[in-house]
Design a protein around this motif. Structure first.
Motif, PDB file in Angstrom:
ATOM      1  N   GLY A  19      -0.147 -14.395  -3.835  1.00 33.13           N
ATOM      2  CA  GLY A  19      -0.629 -14.308  -2.460  1.00 33.13           C
ATOM      3  C   GLY A  19      -2.089 -14.642  -2.309  1.00 33.13           C
ATOM      4  O   GLY A  19      -2.702 -14.359  -1.282  1.00 33.13           O
ATOM      5  N   SER A  20      -2.697 -15.267  -3.322  1.00 33.59           N
ATOM      6  CA  SER A  20      -4.142 -15.495  -3.315  1.00 33.59           C
ATOM      7  C   SER A  20      -4.601 -16.408  -2.179  1.00 33.59           C
ATOM      8  O   SER A  20      -5.755 -16.335  -1.756  1.00 33.59           O
ATOM      9  CB  SER A  20      -4.593 -16.074  -4.660  1.00 33.59           C
ATOM     10  N   ASN A  21      -3.727 -17.280  -1.683  1.00 31.41           N
ATOM     11  CA  ASN A  21      -4.094 -18.152  -0.566  1.00 31.41           C
ATOM     12  C   ASN A  21      -4.186 -17.397   0.751  1.00 31.41           C
ATOM     13  O   ASN A  21      -4.650 -17.950   1.754  1.00 31.41           O
ATOM     14  CB  ASN A  21      -3.083 -19.295  -0.418  1.00 31.41           C
ATOM     15  N   HIS A  22      -3.725 -16.149   0.759  1.00 35.10           N
ATOM     16  CA  HIS A  22      -3.731 -15.355   1.983  1.00 35.10           C
ATOM     17  C   HIS A  22      -4.647 -14.139   1.850  1.00 35.10           C
ATOM     18  O   HIS A  22      -4.471 -13.154   2.560  1.00 35.10           O
ATOM     19  CB  HIS A  22      -2.309 -14.898   2.312  1.00 35.10           C
ATOM     20  N   ALA A  23      -5.587 -14.197   0.925  1.00 32.00           N
ATOM     21  CA  ALA A  23      -6.503 -13.077   0.716  1.00 32.00           C
ATOM     22  C   ALA A  23      -7.178 -12.702   2.027  1.00 32.00           C
ATOM     23  O   ALA A  23      -7.537 -13.580   2.820  1.00 32.00           O
ATOM     24  CB  ALA A  23      -7.554 -13.454  -0.323  1.00 32.00           C
ATOM     25  N   PRO A  24      -7.324 -11.393   2.294  1.00 30.41           N
ATOM     26  CA  PRO A  24      -7.097 -10.260   1.388  1.00 30.41           C
ATOM     27  C   PRO A  24      -5.666  -9.740   1.331  1.00 30.41           C
ATOM     28  O   PRO A  24      -5.425  -8.689   0.733  1.00 30.41           O
ATOM     29  CB  PRO A  24      -8.028  -9.191   1.946  1.00 30.41           C
ATOM     30  N   GLU A  25      -4.726 -10.463   1.923  1.00 27.66           N
ATOM     31  CA  GLU A  25      -3.323 -10.029   1.897  1.00 27.66           C
ATOM     32  C   GLU A  25      -2.645 -10.458   0.590  1.00 27.66           C
ATOM     33  O   GLU A  25      -1.578 -11.083   0.595  1.00 27.66           O
ATOM     34  CB  GLU A  25      -2.565 -10.627   3.093  1.00 27.66           C
ATOM     35  N   VAL A  26      -3.272 -10.133  -0.539  1.00 25.78           N
ATOM     36  CA  VAL A  26      -2.723 -10.538  -1.835  1.00 25.78           C
ATOM     37  C   VAL A  26      -1.678  -9.533  -2.304  1.00 25.78           C
ATOM     38  O   VAL A  26      -1.612  -8.404  -1.807  1.00 25.78           O
ATOM     39  CB  VAL A  26      -3.829 -10.685  -2.899  1.00 25.78           C
ATOM     40  N   TYR A  27      -0.867  -9.957  -3.277  1.00 24.45           N
ATOM     41  CA  TYR A  27       0.165  -9.091  -3.838  1.00 24.45           C
ATOM     42  C   TYR A  27      -0.417  -8.302  -5.002  1.00 24.45           C
ATOM     43  O   TYR A  27      -1.477  -8.634  -5.545  1.00 24.45           O
ATOM     44  CB  TYR A  27       1.359  -9.911  -4.311  1.00 24.45           C
ATOM     45  N   ILE A  28       0.310  -7.289  -5.415  1.00 27.92           N
ATOM     46  CA  ILE A  28      -0.169  -6.431  -6.496  1.00 27.92           C
ATOM     47  C   ILE A  28      -0.222  -7.182  -7.827  1.00 27.92           C
ATOM     48  O   ILE A  28      -0.839  -6.724  -8.789  1.00 27.92           O
ATOM     49  CB  ILE A  28       0.704  -5.162  -6.604  1.00 27.92           C
ATOM     50  N   TYR A  33      -6.364  -7.692  -6.867  1.00 24.36           N
ATOM     51  CA  TYR A  33      -5.654  -6.953  -5.827  1.00 24.36           C
ATOM     52  C   TYR A  33      -6.415  -5.705  -5.387  1.00 24.36           C
ATOM     53  O   TYR A  33      -6.534  -5.407  -4.185  1.00 24.36           O
ATOM     54  CB  TYR A  33      -4.262  -6.561  -6.324  1.00 24.36           C
ATOM     55  N   LEU A  34      -6.937  -4.938  -6.323  1.00 27.98           N
ATOM     56  CA  LEU A  34      -7.598  -3.675  -6.003  1.00 27.98           C
ATOM     57  C   LEU A  34      -8.839  -3.899  -5.133  1.00 27.98           C
ATOM     58  O   LEU A  34      -9.093  -3.143  -4.193  1.00 27.98           O
ATOM     59  CB  LEU A  34      -7.973  -2.937  -7.287  1.00 27.98           C
ATOM     60  N   ASN A  35      -9.615  -4.937  -5.446  1.00 23.90           N
ATOM     61  CA  ASN A  35     -10.792  -5.250  -4.637  1.00 23.90           C
ATOM     62  C   ASN A  35     -10.402  -5.704  -3.230  1.00 23.90           C
ATOM     63  O   ASN A  35     -10.975  -5.244  -2.237  1.00 23.90           O
ATOM     64  CB  ASN A  35     -11.629  -6.343  -5.304  1.00 23.90           C
ATOM     65  N   TRP A  36      -9.436  -6.607  -3.156  1.00 25.39           N
ATOM     66  CA  TRP A  36      -9.008  -7.110  -1.859  1.00 25.39           C
ATOM     67  C   TRP A  36      -8.415  -5.988  -1.011  1.00 25.39           C
ATOM     68  O   TRP A  36      -8.627  -5.936   0.204  1.00 25.39           O
ATOM     69  CB  TRP A  36      -7.982  -8.225  -2.034  1.00 25.39           C
ATOM     70  N   ARG A  37      -7.674  -5.082  -1.630  1.00 22.36           N
ATOM     71  CA  ARG A  37      -7.071  -3.961  -0.913  1.00 22.36           C
ATOM     72  C   ARG A  37      -8.148  -3.107  -0.250  1.00 22.36           C
ATOM     73  O   ARG A  37      -8.002  -2.695   0.915  1.00 22.36           O
ATOM     74  CB  ARG A  37      -6.244  -3.121  -1.886  1.00 22.36           C
ATOM     75  N   GLN A  38      -9.212  -2.841  -0.988  1.00 19.35           N
ATOM     76  CA  GLN A  38     -10.297  -2.037  -0.433  1.00 19.35           C
ATOM     77  C   GLN A  38     -10.984  -2.741   0.724  1.00 19.35           C
ATOM     78  O   GLN A  38     -11.314  -2.121   1.748  1.00 19.35           O
ATOM     79  CB  GLN A  38     -11.320  -1.721  -1.539  1.00 19.35           C
ATOM     80  N   MET A  39     -11.207  -4.051   0.577  1.00 20.72           N
ATOM     81  CA  MET A  39     -11.896  -4.779   1.636  1.00 20.72           C
ATOM     82  C   MET A  39     -11.043  -4.834   2.895  1.00 20.72           C
ATOM     83  O   MET A  39     -11.557  -4.700   4.018  1.00 20.72           O
ATOM     84  CB  MET A  39     -12.234  -6.193   1.164  1.00 20.72           C
TER      85      MET A  39
END
Length: 250
Positions: A19-28, A33-39
């Protein structure tokens, strides 16, 4: 033929699986993932403070526009041409070419300024802060984030790290009142994002194998590491936070 297959894996398969092309909506399964989830969590909370004309400085692909633009009258994206072409070669986002240290906008013309993960990439970061404050209206809101314990990234344009106390002093110096302070993860996010980044970077020496034969094992390992990181983050430890996110008012 091998090169074509390798590029397919790198630019199509891996983004699909992570899911990296849709960051911060990345997959686990994504290494960060942990950084994007927080943001993502911080931006959703910050949305209630956003209004009027919003300036996203050093935005790159403008990943947070999807969360904020609905609360704005106008969403303006800026980035340095040199840094943008180096870091975001596949970006098609419309943006104003501008250095963070020399913004082409009038004084007190912005209701909201977004300055996320930018100051570490600007050598004259004090000048960038001065410019952001110059264009921000009185009582305007700034969304700002900076890394503390985080790997070198977007090299060679990676110059600074900010402790909590250094950042609080910087905000006070520029006359910003902190409305919300977010520790974006604790030891779990810090530790496992660095480990995931280390694994991905070191396997670059066998890039074809990493992107093909080894990929299921690598992504499975990232998934396990991210789950462990979530568990470890259940123990608050602010001195081990990898990143700080601040909602502040001028």
């Amino acid at each position: 033929m091998l090169e074509i297959f390798s590029n397919f894996c790198a630019y199509t398969l891996i983004p699909f699986l992570t899911g990296s092309n849709h960051a911060p909506e990345v997959y686990i399964s994504d290494g960060f993932y942990l950084n994007w989830r927080q943001m993502k969590r911080s931006m959703l909370k910050a949305k209630t403070y956003v209004k009027g004309i919003c300036l996203d400085i050093g935005a790159g692909k403008a990943p947070y526009k999807r969360y904020l633009e609905g609360a704005c009258e106008n969403y303006i994206i800026t980035d340095s041409e040199k840094t943008h072409s180096h870091m975001f070669k596949d970006s098609h986002a419309n943006f104003v070419v501008a250095e963070a240290t020399a913004l082409p906008f009038e004084d007190a013309s912005m209701d909201t300024v977004v300055l996320t993960q930018v100051l570490e990439h600007v050598f004259e970061y004090e000048k960038a802060m001065h410019e952001a404050m110059r264009v921000l209206k009185p009582k305007g809101v700034m969304l700002l984030s900076v890394p503390f314990m985080y790997q070198a990234h977007a090299t060679p344009y990676d110059f600074h790290r900010f402790s909590e106390y250094g950042l609080r002093t910087l905000l006070q110096k520029h006359g910003l009142e902190v409305l919300e302070w977010h520790y974006q993860g604790y030891l779990g996010t810090t530790l496992f994002c660095i480990i995931n980044g280390f694994i991905w970077e070191k396997l670059a020496c066998v890039r074809f194998l990493r992107n093909t034969v080894l990929l299921p094992f690598v992504l499975s390992l990232f998934t396990c590491n991210n789950l462990l990181g979530l568990l470890l983050d259940g123990i608050p430890a602010k001195h081990f936070s990898p990143n700080f996110f601040v909602i502040a008012r001028k």
